[in-house]
Design a protein around this motif. Structure first.
Motif: not given
Length: 272
Positions: A35-43
């Protein structure tokens, strides 16, 4: 100090009396990390905290996936992929594997943009970066292995519309000695029947073809360490007493060295 219980030859201090609790915790940690990786990709690219690099059209393919491709084994939509330098050029194999992954993810011209992050997270999980996320959730000791074989297998399947399953498995066997991390002064002999494996099974879910949002369901996170001494007795190795949740730049050092000799085959030293 913590009390330790021998389990499959491994002394564990965290939930040592509850294997189910350990498994739940591993699953929770891997889910949080993905989930943290996905949140980072959203940036925006310039604002991302992670150091992952994405390349190719639309910068959708994880660079580590492309680097790992010739030295690992893959099963994509039921088809097996393994690089053979005698029959195929490196670049051609990587291109063929990448095309199979994109096809399995249903990426085409019409929905390429909406599935860009799906492609990014899937190819991250299909690389040693994804394997490192698994190790962060494990509690077994980090040990350097001498000799033996390393096998890394990745799998990607489309389960149903909008649901994909990504699995990774690392296996070390036939090694004959090891060094405990932090104790580089003593090489300990062990039986070549010793085995270590770790892995995970993760589902990536999108609501519909045009919805870029991705949800994660971690089905399983596996860890098994069975180191035997020269008499065939299980060696009690003290595991990590807390989760090893590290920044990307500090990803566990057991992954890369074990790949230096290829995904399968003898290596002089590999760290797990």
């Amino acid at each position: 100090g913590s009390s330790f219980l021998s389990m499959d030859g491994l002394c564990l201090g965290r939930h040592a009396n509850d294997e189910a609790a350990q498994k739940r915790e591993r699953i929770h940690v891997v889910a949080s990390l993905v989930e943290a990786e996905l949140d980072d990709l959203a940036r925006p690219i310039g604002s991302r905290c992670r150091s992952d690099v994405y390349v190719g059209e639309g910068e959708r393919l994880n660079q580590q996936f492309l680097l790992d491709a010739p030295r690992s084994t893959y099963c994509v939509a039921g088809e097996h992929y393994r690089f053979n330098s005698d029959t195929e050029e490196n670049d051609i194999f990587v291109e063929r594997l990448s095309a199979a992954v994109l096809e399995c993810l249903g990426v085409n011209v019409e929905i390429a943009d909406s599935r860009a992050d799906l492609t990014r997270i899937a190819t991250l999980l299909l690389s040693q970066s994804g394997l490192a996320l698994v190790d962060m959730a494990c509690t077994g000791p980090h040990i350097a292995l001498c000799g033996g074989d390393r096998y890394i297998t990745y799998r990607l399947d489309a389960i149903e519309d909008g649901v994909w399953e990504v699995a990774v498995d690392f296996r070390a066997e036939n090694f004959n000695s090891y060094i405990l991390a932090g104790d580089d002064t003593e090489t300990r002999l062990c039986s070549e029947t010793s085995v270590i494996w770790k892995g995970s099974t993760i589902r990536l879910i999108t609501q519909d073809a045009k919805d870029a949002r991705i949800s994660v369901a971690v089905n399983d996170v596996r860890e098994h360490i069975n180191v035997l001494d020269m008499n065939g007795r299980r060696v009690c190795l003290e595991g990590r007493s807390k989760l090893t949740v590290l920044s990307p730049d500090q990803w566990p050092w057991w992954v890369a060295p074990s790949l230096l000799g290829g995904a399968s085959g003898s290596t002089a030293l590999g760290v797990v």
